[in-house]
Design a protein around this motif. Structure first.
Motif: not given
Length: 145
Positions: A55-68
């Motif tokens: 859950n923690e890493v998925a949240g970071i991944q989703d934020k990064e995908a949105d920024k990209d």
């Protein structure tokens, strides 16, 4: 010719540099044999630990995908140097490994007939029912309007 090559180079850069949303990251294979000596209690504790980290890493991944995605939009439309911001904190590899660990733990729990396996199945069924109920509500609202 130069414009075509430039467009091709930018396109390939974008495809390589963009982070994927967490639901699009496929699990890396982890052998359930790694957990065969775990008791049901240890499996439950490890599933809890791995799940929290997913859950923690998925949240970071989703934020990064949105920024990209935002950087790509700005870069393509307004300012091409924004495309260099696509190289960020992609957590895809760690997320894939964690998802693989979770699957291996779940398989081991099922093989050992642990209560946690039944709880996971029940939670998954409830989520599927909620999702299908939401879809039906959306469809019925769309037909009524």
């Amino acid at each position: 010719m130069k414009k075509t090559l430039s467009a091709l180079a930018v396109s390939s850069f974008l495809l390589i540099g963009c982070a994927s949303h967490s639901e699009n990251v496929t699990p890396q294979y982890v052998s359930p044999v790694e957990y065969e000596n775990y008791s049901c209690k240890q499996i439950r504790e490890e599933i809890s630990r791995v799940s929290a980290r997913v859950n923690e890493v998925a949240g970071i991944q989703d934020k990064e995908a949105d920024k990209d995605a935002a950087a790509m939009g700005v870069g393509l439309v307004l300012f091409w140097p924004a495309l260099f911001f696509l190289i960020g904190d992609d957590q895809k590899e760690e997320l894939a490994r964690l998802k693989g660990e979770y699957e291996a733990l779940e398989q081991t729990a099922q093989q050992k007939n642990c209560d946690i396996a039944k709880e996971i199945d029940a939670a998954r069924k409830m989520e599927e029912e909620r999702k299908s109920s939401r879809e039906e509500t959306v469809k019925s609202k769309g037909l009524n309007e």
